[in-house]
Design a protein around this motif. Structure first.
Motif, mmCIF file in Angstrom:
data_model
loop_
_atom_site.group_PDB
_atom_site.id
_atom_site.type_symbol
_atom_site.label_atom_id
_atom_site.label_comp_id
_atom_site.label_asym_id
_atom_site.label_seq_id
_atom_site.Cartn_x
_atom_site.Cartn_y
_atom_site.Cartn_z
ATOM 1 N N MET A 1 9.931 31.009 19.696
ATOM 2 C CA MET A 1 9.080 31.553 18.708
ATOM 3 C C MET A 1 8.504 32.792 19.141
ATOM 4 O O MET A 1 8.259 33.738 18.550
ATOM 5 C CB MET A 1 8.135 30.674 18.229
ATOM 6 C CG MET A 1 7.081 31.016 17.141
ATOM 7 S SD MET A 1 5.709 30.107 16.655
ATOM 8 C CE MET A 1 4.958 29.724 18.241
ATOM 9 N N LEU A 2 8.049 32.767 20.586
ATOM 10 C CA LEU A 2 7.555 33.811 21.278
ATOM 11 C C LEU A 2 8.467 35.096 21.215
ATOM 12 O O LEU A 2 8.032 36.171 21.037
ATOM 13 C CB LEU A 2 7.172 33.558 22.554
ATOM 14 C CG LEU A 2 6.103 32.906 23.125
ATOM 15 C CD1 LEU A 2 5.779 32.494 24.508
ATOM 16 C CD2 LEU A 2 4.671 33.441 22.429
ATOM 17 N N LYS A 3 9.944 34.982 20.999
ATOM 18 C CA LYS A 3 10.642 36.061 21.088
ATOM 19 C C LYS A 3 10.877 36.695 19.394
ATOM 20 O O LYS A 3 11.306 37.836 19.542
ATOM 21 C CB LYS A 3 11.967 35.625 21.320
ATOM 22 C CG LYS A 3 12.123 35.145 22.811
ATOM 23 C CD LYS A 3 13.571 34.538 23.047
ATOM 24 C CE LYS A 3 13.754 34.033 24.515
ATOM 25 N NZ LYS A 3 15.073 33.505 24.814
ATOM 26 N N LEU A 4 10.118 35.889 18.438
ATOM 27 C CA LEU A 4 9.969 36.646 17.114
ATOM 28 C C LEU A 4 8.643 37.332 17.056
ATOM 29 O O LEU A 4 8.630 37.915 16.115
ATOM 30 C CB LEU A 4 10.113 35.537 16.076
ATOM 31 C CG LEU A 4 11.366 34.324 16.331
ATOM 32 C CD1 LEU A 4 11.091 33.198 15.218
ATOM 33 C CD2 LEU A 4 12.459 35.096 15.942
ATOM 34 N N ARG A 5 7.831 37.188 17.851
ATOM 35 C CA ARG A 5 6.504 37.976 17.817
ATOM 36 C C ARG A 5 6.502 39.181 18.125
ATOM 37 O O ARG A 5 7.305 39.767 19.258
ATOM 38 C CB ARG A 5 5.364 37.181 18.063
ATOM 39 C CG ARG A 5 5.341 35.630 17.589
ATOM 40 C CD ARG A 5 4.314 34.800 18.101
ATOM 41 N NE ARG A 5 2.886 35.336 17.945
ATOM 42 C CZ ARG A 5 1.707 34.852 18.296
ATOM 43 N NH1 ARG A 5 1.937 33.571 19.100
ATOM 44 N NH2 ARG A 5 0.807 35.156 18.123
#
Length: 215
Positions: free
Chosen positions: A211-215
């Motif tokens: 999810m961090l990669k989506l932010r």
């Protein structure tokens, strides 16, 4: 008689050397050679994917603690925290079954295990109600897994249903669209081992890292 004693001692030494040392070193060597990442504990930059973490204390500016990440089973959350300090984890049960000997008021966060609370337990009822209120305050309609502890106290996984239930909370705190988070949940969902052992699962650490990669 001496012959039998000598043979016994020789056999004992041989077993000690081969089963106590050679076998152990060979196992370590092969595991490091063929499965180094797994043998070292499956460690990532954010911890081990094999041990559940207490995500409820994650700082989320402008939002409640833990609301900007997916959380796992409540093994160290609310009434199941390992100590009176809210930052501590542990998965110990509130009946203090894992107390430090001689210190009945001190919980031992180093031990793992289930809460051992039966279906008629009033403590289990109040704990579950507290966890339901916790999730409702964050806009989550919790699944049974999100209000009950795991058998080990360190479960790193949740089901796709658990993660899906948390999407409204995470979406509000991160600004990521619910549809994007749902697609992420489906992508991180791992099937049963060998196709038939157990059920599908999602590693919470890997889900949050993705999810961090989506932010």
């Amino acid at each position: 008689m001496l012959v039998h004693i000598r043979r016994s001692l020789v056999m004992a030494v041989i077993c000690l050397v081969f089963l106590g040392f050679v076998y152990a070193f060979a196992g370590v060597g092969l595991s490091q050679l063929l499965f180094k990442h797994q043998a070292d504990g499956s460690i990532t930059s954010n911890g081990s994917t094999l041990i559940g973490q207490n995500w409820s204390q994650t700082r989320c500016p402008g939002h409640p603690l833990g609301s900007c990440v997916f959380q796992g089973r409540p093994d160290a959350l609310g009434p199941y925290a390992g100590s009176l300090n809210p930052v501590a984890g542990g998965g110990d049960n509130p009946l203090q079954a894992n107390n430090i000997p001689g210190k009945p008021s001190v919980l031992n966060s180093g031990e793992s295990g289930a809460s051992n609370l039966g279906p008629r337990s009033s403590t289990l009822l109040s704990n579950t109600q507290a966890l339901v209120a916790y999730w409702h305050s964050r806009g989550v309609d919790p699944t049974p897994d999100l209000v009950t502890t795991s058998g080990s106290g360190y479960d790193p996984d949740i089901s796709a249903a658990d993660a899906t239930a948390e999407i409204p909370m995470v979406s509000k705190a991160t600004g990521i669209a619910p549809s994007t988070l749902l697609a992420l949940v489906h992508r991180e969902n791992s099937g049963a081992q060998l196709g038939f052992l157990g059920t599908s699962y999602i590693d919470v650490l890997q889900l949050n890292e993705a999810m961090l990669k989506l932010r």
